[in-house]
Structure formats: structure tokens, C-alpha cells
Write an enzyme that holds these catalytic residues in place. Structure first.
Site, short mmCIF file in Angstrom:
data_model
loop_
_atom_site.label_atom_id
_atom_site.label_comp_id
_atom_site.label_asym_id
_atom_site.label_seq_id
_atom_site.Cartn_x
_atom_site.Cartn_y
_atom_site.Cartn_z
CG ASN A 44 -1.83 -1.19 1.26
OD1 ASN A 44 -2.38 -1.59 0.25
ND2 ASN A 44 -1.96 -1.79 2.43
CG HIS A 130 -10.53 -2.09 7.20
ND1 HIS A 130 -9.94 -2.07 8.43
CD2 HIS A 130 -9.63 -2.65 6.35
CE1 HIS A 130 -8.72 -2.58 8.35
NE2 HIS A 130 -8.51 -2.95 7.10
CD GLU A 174 -12.81 0.16 3.45
OE1 GLU A 174 -11.97 0.20 2.54
OE2 GLU A 174 -13.12 -0.89 4.03
CB SER A 178 -9.04 -1.89 1.54
OG SER A 178 -9.97 -2.74 2.17
CG ASP A 203 -11.07 3.83 6.68
OD1 ASP A 203 -10.08 4.32 6.10
OD2 ASP A 203 -11.02 2.79 7.36
CG HIS A 206 -7.06 1.83 0.71
ND1 HIS A 206 -5.90 1.11 0.60
CD2 HIS A 206 -7.76 1.26 1.71
CE1 HIS A 206 -5.91 0.12 1.48
NE2 HIS A 206 -7.04 0.19 2.17
CE LYS A 237 -3.61 0.46 4.54
NZ LYS A 237 -4.86 0.21 5.19
#
Ligand code: PLP
Length: 387
Positions: A44, A130, A174, A178, A203, A206, A237
Site C-alpha cells: 500500500n 474494513h 470507506e 481496500s 475512512d 486508500h 499507506k
């Protein structure tokens, strides 16, 4: 003991047993395992910052000046001025009043949710959210409702039916998923949270460093940073460092400082880690070409795969190729490894049964030629191991 051995043997038969790879070195889009160098599409480190000299130098200077450990938990005087500077920088970056550091993104999600909710409250979470978000819900005893992935219409129905029965309500998603590489409908979620008097936690693990005008993430890109109550992220990440955080209004942050157990009862992050994160924010501001290069690589990979009849889901730097069975994913990943490509098959329980996949995650350290070879080798491996 026999019971544990039996459990492990069963996992082995099902293609679900996991072991730790013996990684010797990684960085710059490459990884060395067992004395061999591979193209790394498993990590990541999206902007290739883990080994960037500016971050390494910042971490070394912070260690020389402040030492290796933070000394204590933050409330007991642990950490140093760097922690405060990073929190201020994160708040500005995320267009929020304040920010708070946790020791990991996992701890941030567990701490935020369990501090703000309790039995009698409800969480409405995307089905693919997640594990750290779901673990936060488990910890606090709030009622959990899960809506179909990225389905704001179903969320609306759920809220209409259930919202009034609970005291507080929190919508959780998210922004870039992910394991699927696709994006949440943030504008719709922001509207629903207003309509139903709920809070919204996004979230951005990413998305941070990659999307939005300044690289702040998908909330910035969608123009909804103002209506997200809790903008969570991690420095582990794209920032190439470590440590979770949440950016929010002062009332939220001061509440968390007083009640998030994963914040209160854990020693602050080491100064070197905090300094590296600060340096990463400078690189993200000064070198936007890293994120545009990364996005161009992702488009190139999707096109390269499509040209060979392979559809990848999503539209981000995470490029999942769904393969079906655990065994097929294992066999294809194994073939790619022989070809010098390091990718781990993603299996249950990380993703649902029957949707085992290759999660090809790209880095700005990769070159176009790496991507072309990757597309070609993935297509060859998929053809060699039919469903
Ligand atoms: C990685 C990840 C986390 C956890 O962050 P860490 O800093 O690695 O603990 C949280 N949420 C999502 C969506 C993630 O992918």
C-alpha cells in the site's frame, strides 16, 4: 493443542491457511523474498514514499533530536512537539478544525466508534467496510445495520425504518474500498446523514495522498469535506509511514481525547514515525505528479487487462481481479510469483467466500513497462488456470 492443530489442518485443506512471507527488503515498487527480487503489487506504499530520502532523513533527524521512543501515552506527557505539528498539519490538509493521532488506523477506528457510541445507538455500515470499523462497533455494543455495497438507496430505506428507534446514529464507509478498488457515493451519503440526523465517518485509508485537488482524498474531490463529521485516515499507506488519525470538529476531537480507549491507553508514536508523516505531507503538496502518474498507471493496467479479456473492478490504484475459488487464486498467484511478480491471493475472511482475488495495488514507483508486463502475465496465468 490437538484442537488447534486440527483447525490449522482444516484451513490448509480449504486453501485458507495463512503464513508469514519472509520478506528481506522492499521499496521502490520492488520486494525481495528468499533472495529473489519481484515486482511488488501487494503493498500500500502507493506513492513510493517508504524509501524516499526526504522521509528517511526526517525520521533520522527526529530520532537524533528526540530519541527512539515517545516515553508515555499522550495524556501523560508522551510524544513531543512533532505530534502536535502533525495533528495541526493533518487538520489543515483535511479541511477540519482539529485532528488526533492514534497509533494505527486500526486503533483509530476501534477507538473512535467505541468512544462515541454505546448500546441504544446504531451504526449503518457499508457491507464491505474494513474489519477495524466493524470491530469498533463490536466493542461498543451499538446495533449494527449493514447496507449493500455503495447502495445509498438501501441505506436511505434502512434509516427511514430504523433511525428513530435509536439515540445516536453513525453512517460508516470507506471512500476507496481496500479490496474492491471502487469508491463510495460520498455526496449521497452526506445528504442522507443530514436528512436523518446521523453522523458520517469516512475512512480515507486508500484515498489520502492520491485523490482531490491537494491530495486530501475523496471527500475533498467530491466537495463534501464540510459535511463529513469524522474524516479518518492512516499514515501507513500513501504516506509511507505509520499511525492512524481522525480529523473533525473540536467537539469531536476533545471528546475522543477524553474517551477513546485505544488513544488513552497506548504509548504515543515514536518521533521518527511522526517526522516521516510530516515530511510525507510536504511531498504530497510539492509533488502532485506522483499521484497523477499513479492514476495513469491504474488506467493503463485496466486497459491492458481489458484488451486480454480480463475485467478488473473499481477505478483506482487498487486493481482487483476476481477469480472465484480460494484454490484458483492461490494457483494463479503462485504462477505470477514464478514470473517475478509478488502478489498475494486475497481470500476469506478478508473477502467473502467465492470471491477470492488478486489485488493488484500499484505504486508511483512503478513504470509503464512494469504495468504492461503485469497485464500480460496476469492474463497468461488466468488462462493457464481456468475457473
Ligand atoms: C489499512 C486500513 C486500516 C488500518 O490502518 P493501519 O494504519 O494499517 O492500522 C483502516 N481502514 C482501512 C480501510 C484500511 O485499509
Amino acid at each position: 493443542m490437538d484442537e488447534l492443530r486440527g483447525w490449522l489442518a482444516e484451513r490448509e485443506v480449504q486453501g485458507l491457511r495463512r503464513t508469514l512471507p519472509a520478506v528481506e527488503a522492499r521499496g521502490d515498487g520492488r520486494i525481495r523474498v528468499g533472495g529473489r527480487d519481484y515486482l511488488d503489487v501487494s503493498g500500500n506504499d502507493y506513492l513510493g514514499l517508504c524509501t524516499y530520502p526526504q522521509l528517511v532523513a526526517a525520521a533520522q533527524a527526529a530520532t537524533a533530536r528526540y530519541g527512539t521512543g515517545a516515553g508515555a501515552a499522550r495524556l501523560l506527557g508522551g510524544g513531543c512537539e512533532l505530534h502536535r505539528h502533525l495533528e495541526q498539519a493533518l487538520a489543515r490538509f483535511k479541511h477540519q478544525e482539529m485532528a488526533l493521532l492514534f497509533n494505527s488506523g486500526y486503533q483509530a477506528n476501534c477507538g473512535i466508534i467505541s468512544a462515541l457510541l454505546q448500546p441504544g445507538d446504531a451504526v449503518f455500515a457499508d457491507r464491505l467496510a474494513h474489519a477495524s470499523l466493524l470491530d469498533g462497533v463490536r466493542l461498543c455494543g451499538a446495533r449494527l445495520f449493514r447496507f449493500r455495497h455503495n447502495d445509498a438507496t438501501q441505506l436511505d430505506e434502512l434509516l427511514q425504518r430504523e433511525r428513530a428507534k435509536f439515540r445516536r446514529a453513525l453512517i460508516v464507509t470507506e471512500s476507496v474500498f481496500s479490496m474492491d478498488g471502487d469508491c463510495a457515493p460520498l455526496r449521497d451519503l452526506a445528504a442522507l446523514k443530514q436528512q436523518h440526523a446521523a453522523w458520517l465517518l469516512v475512512d480515507e485509508a486508500h484515498a489520502t495522498g492520491i485523490f482531490g485537488a491537494t491530495g486530501a482524498g475523496k471527500a475533498e474531490e467530491a466537495g463534501v469535506a464540510d459535511s463529513v463529521d469524522l474524516l479518518m485516515g492512516t499514515c501507513s499507506k500513501a504516506l509511507g509511514s505509520a499511525g492512524g488519525y481522525v480529523a473533525a470538529s473540536a467537539s469531536f476531537i476533545n471528546t475522543l481525547i477524553n474517551s477513546a480507549r485505544s488513544f488513552i491507553f497506548s504509548t504515543a508514536l515514536p518521533p521518527a514515525v511522526v517526522a516521516a508523516s510530516l515530511a510525507a505531507l510536504d511531498v504530497i503538496r510539492d509533488e502532485p505528479q506522483r499521484r497523477t502518474h499513479l492514476q495513469a498507471l491504474a488506467v493503463r493496467l485496466r486497459q491492458g487487462l481489458a484488451a486480454q479479456g480480463i475485467t478488473a473492478t473499481g477505478d483506482t490504484q487498487i486493481v482487483p481481479v476476481i477469480l472465484g475459488s480460494e484454490q484458483r487464486a492461490l494457483a494463479i498467484a503462485q504462477r505470477l510469483r514464478v514470473d517475478g511478480i509478488w502478489v498475494l491471493p486475497i481470500r476469506y475472511p478478508t473477502v467473502p467466500h467465492g470471491s477470492a482475488r488478486l489485488r493488484l495495488s500499484l505504486s508511483a514507483a512503478h513504470q509503464a513497462a512494469d504495468i504492461d508486463r503485469l497485464a500480460e502475465r496476469v492474463a497468461a496465468a488466468c488462462a493457464a488456470v481456468p475457473a
